[in-house]
Motif scaffolding. Structure first.
Motif, short mmCIF file in Angstrom:
data_model
loop_
_atom_site.label_atom_id
_atom_site.label_comp_id
_atom_site.label_asym_id
_atom_site.label_seq_id
_atom_site.Cartn_x
_atom_site.Cartn_y
_atom_site.Cartn_z
N ASP A 14 -10.09 3.29 -0.32
CA ASP A 14 -10.91 2.27 -0.75
C ASP A 14 -11.11 0.72 -1.36
O ASP A 14 -10.21 0.12 -1.77
N ALA A 15 -11.10 0.01 -0.39
CA ALA A 15 -11.64 -1.56 -0.15
C ALA A 15 -11.86 -2.23 -1.32
O ALA A 15 -11.74 -3.36 -1.71
N ARG A 16 -12.94 -1.55 -2.20
CA ARG A 16 -12.87 -2.05 -3.36
C ARG A 16 -12.19 -2.88 -5.21
O ARG A 16 -11.96 -3.29 -5.50
N TYR A 17 -10.85 -1.15 -3.92
CA TYR A 17 -10.01 -1.07 -5.32
C TYR A 17 -8.89 -2.53 -4.72
O TYR A 17 -8.73 -3.50 -6.33
N VAL A 18 -9.10 -2.79 -3.60
CA VAL A 18 -7.42 -3.97 -3.13
C VAL A 18 -8.55 -4.96 -3.56
O VAL A 18 -7.45 -6.01 -4.27
N PRO A 26 -17.85 3.91 -2.69
CA PRO A 26 -16.54 3.89 -2.28
C PRO A 26 -17.03 3.10 -1.29
O PRO A 26 -17.81 4.18 -0.25
N LEU A 27 -16.34 2.03 -0.47
CA LEU A 27 -15.84 1.33 0.80
C LEU A 27 -14.73 1.70 1.57
O LEU A 27 -13.41 1.37 1.66
N THR A 28 -15.10 3.24 1.53
CA THR A 28 -13.22 3.61 2.67
C THR A 28 -13.68 3.59 3.89
O THR A 28 -13.95 3.31 4.36
N ILE A 29 -11.66 3.12 4.33
CA ILE A 29 -11.59 3.27 4.93
C ILE A 29 -9.85 3.20 5.50
O ILE A 29 -8.99 3.26 4.78
N SER A 30 -9.39 3.30 6.88
CA SER A 30 -8.14 3.64 7.07
C SER A 30 -7.53 2.00 7.10
O SER A 30 -7.47 1.42 8.36
N ALA A 31 -6.42 2.55 6.70
CA ALA A 31 -6.22 0.65 6.04
C ALA A 31 -4.18 0.69 5.30
O ALA A 31 -4.33 1.72 4.46
N ASP A 32 -3.73 -0.74 5.97
CA ASP A 32 -2.46 -0.16 4.72
C ASP A 32 -2.78 -1.45 4.02
O ASP A 32 -3.52 -3.15 3.41
N ALA A 33 -3.23 -0.89 2.54
CA ALA A 33 -3.82 -1.64 0.97
C ALA A 33 -2.62 -2.83 1.00
O ALA A 33 -3.08 -3.88 0.76
N ASP A 34 -1.30 -3.27 0.96
CA ASP A 34 -0.36 -4.43 0.57
C ASP A 34 -0.54 -5.25 1.75
O ASP A 34 -1.38 -6.16 1.53
N ALA A 79 -3.76 -10.27 3.55
CA ALA A 79 -4.68 -11.38 4.31
C ALA A 79 -5.24 -11.70 3.17
O ALA A 79 -6.15 -13.07 3.07
N LEU A 80 -6.54 -10.52 1.72
CA LEU A 80 -7.26 -11.29 1.05
C LEU A 80 -6.83 -12.20 -0.03
O LEU A 80 -7.78 -13.96 -0.13
N ALA A 83 -18.81 -7.54 -0.94
CA ALA A 83 -18.42 -5.69 -0.17
C ALA A 83 -19.37 -5.21 -0.05
O ALA A 83 -19.94 -4.57 -1.04
N ALA A 84 -19.46 -4.03 1.04
CA ALA A 84 -20.50 -3.64 1.60
C ALA A 84 -20.23 -2.95 2.97
O ALA A 84 -19.27 -3.30 3.87
N HIS A 85 -21.04 -2.06 3.20
CA HIS A 85 -21.33 -0.70 4.52
C HIS A 85 -22.09 -2.76 5.61
O HIS A 85 -23.18 -2.68 5.12
N ASN A 86 -21.94 -1.76 6.82
CA ASN A 86 -22.61 -2.71 7.47
C ASN A 86 -22.47 -2.11 9.20
O ASN A 86 -21.13 -2.91 9.42
N ASP A 87 -23.24 -1.55 9.08
CA ASP A 87 -23.83 -1.18 10.69
C ASP A 87 -22.07 -0.32 11.13
O ASP A 87 -21.40 -1.05 11.99
N GLY A 88 -21.80 0.98 10.08
CA GLY A 88 -21.17 1.24 10.65
C GLY A 88 -19.35 0.75 10.32
O GLY A 88 -18.30 1.17 10.67
N ALA A 89 -18.88 0.15 9.98
CA ALA A 89 -17.94 -1.03 9.20
C ALA A 89 -18.31 -1.49 7.76
O ALA A 89 -19.78 -1.01 7.03
N VAL A 90 -17.31 -1.72 6.85
CA VAL A 90 -16.75 -2.35 6.03
C VAL A 90 -17.05 -3.60 5.73
O VAL A 90 -16.36 -4.35 6.67
#
Length: 592
Positions: free
Chosen positions: A444-448, A477-485, A490-491, A512-519
């Motif tokens: 969940d991108a929100r936690y990062v 939730p802003l669920t994505i497939s990513a490397d949290a570290d 980057a952020l 942070a929000a959903h935008n046309d099939g992306a976060v």
């Protein structure tokens, strides 16, 4: 929609439009021809009817003229004037009507009182107003009958004079279905007679050759119109729900001597022939359209084999080139323009591969040169203090031992500090050169984002010139497939970059929000902003606008985003701060 489908649709629509236009035009022309024929036929029949009507009127007038000139009527007039007794003549009208073939006949005294009536014997003594029209042309008149009904007829009035003796003859003939039966009616034409002097329409008042008329109420609008205007009225009358049962009807007014419409002649022409022809035309049009669509399918398939399929191959190859497969080729055997286009495309891809190889080689050389330049620049700064320190230690060797020890201690501390600085610089370059591949998992991108902000939020408040923090993070939730570290790293770089851009304080905004099939993640500052040249080179490795920076922070951010199949861009103008926007796809697959 593919080119093949577009060709099929275009051919089909062209055929359908052409067939529809021709069918509609022919159908309209057929309808107009039939309407013109119906009008001509109705006009011819109306003329025939008027001639027959006048002929009947002339027959009535002639019969009464002969009757009035007969010795029998002269003697009757003299006897009535001399004796005054009318009883012997009560049945005289019936006998005379039969002799002269009249349907109606009344004999009236000079004061208008009826002496004898053929159609209603009991009316003797009643006054007949029609005597005032004596000598005029025949006219229409509604005649009352003993059974309470009435009958329309053609009447004429004549007088019989012998000296002072004078009587009136009122005679006429019926205007009924027998009269209609004598008319020469063309095939497909029906003639009806409406006889009703009342103001309201009466369906029973419409009579045909065969008696009552079914669906008589359908003709009411035409009859009401011709009675109200005293002019012809025509229109289409639909007797049933079937178009072939419709008729072209014309109502012709029949006037009394005072101009009042006493009756109406209704002439109808069947539209069955016209409707059947139109249906036949429509059936032919449907057949032609179906054949045309089949032809369009065949033509589109043939064109597809000759045109669209090579174009589709070119489009597919162009898509592969766009995806990075620059060595894609198209095999087209035709010798026409498509073959030339395919050959040009193949030549272009060959040149692209050559240019890519040369470009890669040039970029590698340029990258090593830039790396060498930046490394030399970064190493040059600590090397100069090292050289000065060593030279000081050499000169201090000539000093007394106690002074040398003091200089030696200071010099070794400086050497350690600069050597540590060198290690830091080399470590940064080393980190950039060996960026790890993402180890993706659903997060969940929100936690990062919140974890990054929690690290820097206390420092923002403790600054001499504080920086306000504003967040706008989606609740879902802003669920994505990513490397949290890596995403955290980057952020963090973006937040640090924003903080460095606001030395005089300001506002740090993170959303942070959903935008046309992306976060979409946005990091904004209220610093001095960037000019167009800075925006263009911002993500270039080793490029920096800071006095003490390696130019690798944003390059690392771009590398992390790219490894996650995402995009990053900056929106900025001088004096208005900058906003870094990251779009990470919601459905992202690990590429090991």
């Amino acid at each position: 929609m593919s080119l093949r489908q577009k060709l099929l649709l275009m051919f089909s629509l062209t055929v359908i439009a052409a067939v529809a236009a021709v069918g509609w035009t022919v159908s309209v022309r057929v309808r107009r021809v039939f309407e013109r024929l119906d009008q001509e036929q109705t006009a011819a029949f109306a003329g025939q009817f008027r001639r027959e009507f006048q002929h009947r009127a002339d027959d009535v007038a002639t019969a009464l003229d002969r009757m009035a000139a007969s010795e029998r009527m002269t003697r009757m007039a003299v006897e009535l004037t001399q004796g005054g007794d009318t009883a012997p003549y009560l049945q005289e009208a019936a006998s005379l009507a039969q002799d002269y073939r009249l349907d109606f006949l009344e004999i009236a005294n000079k004061d208008g009182s009826i002496i004898s009536s053929a159609q209603w014997p009991a009316r003797f003594g009643y006054r007949e107003p029609s005597v005032e029209t004596a000598g005029r042309p025949p006219f229409l008149k509604q005649e009352d009958l003993p059974d309470g009904s009435s009958q329309m007829g053609l009447f004429a009035v004549r007088w019989v004079r012998e000296g002072e003796a004078s009587i009136y003859l009122i005679g006429g003939t019926k205007l009924d279905r027998e009269f209609l039966a004598d008319l020469p009616v063309p095939v497909g034409t029906q003639v009806y007679l409406y006889r009703n002097a009342g103001s309201a329409f009466d369906a029973h008042g419409l009579t045909g050759v065969n008696g009552s008329v079914p669906e008589a109420s359908k003709y009411q609008p035409l009859i009401d119109t011709t009675r109200a205007t005293a002019n012809d009225a025509n229109g289409v009358v639909f007797l049933t729900a079937r178009r072939e049962d419709s008729v072209n009807a014309t109502a012709i007014p029949l006037r009394a001597d005072n101009g009042r419409v006493m009756a109406a002649l209704l002439v109808t022409n069947s539209r069955r022939g016209m409707v059947e022809v139109q249906q036949h035309i429509r059936a032919i049009a449907y057949g032609v359209a179906g054949f045309g669509i089949l032809f369009a399918i065949a033509a589109s398939l043939w064109i597809a084999a000759r045109v669209s399929r090579p174009i589709e191959q070119l489009a597919l190859a162009a898509g592969k080139v766009a995806q990075g497969q620059w060595d894609s080729h198209v095999s087209v055997d035709t010798k026409d323009e498509l073959g030339a286009l395919a050959a040009s495309f193949n030549h272009m891809t060959s040149q692209l591969v050559d240019q890519r190889d040369r470009l890669v080689q040039s970029e590698r050389v340029a990258a090593w040169r830039e790396l060498a330049r930046r490394l030399a620049h970064e190493l040059k700064n600590p090397l100069f203090p090292l050289q000065l320190t060593v030279e000081n230690m050499v000169r201090a060797r000539q000093l007394p031992a106690n002074e040398f020890d003091e200089v030696f201690v200071e010099s070794t501390e400086a050497l350690k500090a600069e050597i540590t600085n060198l290690k830091t610089i080399i470590g940064r370059f080393s980190d950039f050169s060996k960026m790890p591949k993402p180890q993706e998992a659903e997060i969940d991108a929100r936690y990062v984002i919140r974890r990054v902000l929690s690290l820097y939020e206390p420092a923002l408040k403790e600054r001499e010139r504080p920086i306000a923090l504003q967040t706008q993070i989606a609740e879902e939730p802003l669920t994505i497939s990513a490397d949290a570290d890596l995403l955290h790293r980057a952020l963090s770089n973006l937040v640090l970059n924003a903080i460095d851009a606001m030395p005089e304080g300001g506002t740090l905004s993170v959303s942070a929000a959903h935008n046309d099939g992306a976060v979409r993640i946005c990091v904004s500052d209220t610093g001095k902003g960037l000019n167009p040249e800075e925006r263009e080179r911002l993500f270039t490795p080793y490029y920096t606008t800071k006095e003490h920076g390696t130019g690798l922070g944003l390059a690392i951010v771009q590398s992390v985003v790219a490894d996650h199949r995402g995009t990053i861009f900056v929106e900025s103008s001088q004096g208005r701060g900058a906003t870094f926007v990251i779009d990470l796809p919601v459905e992202n697959k690990t590429n090991l």
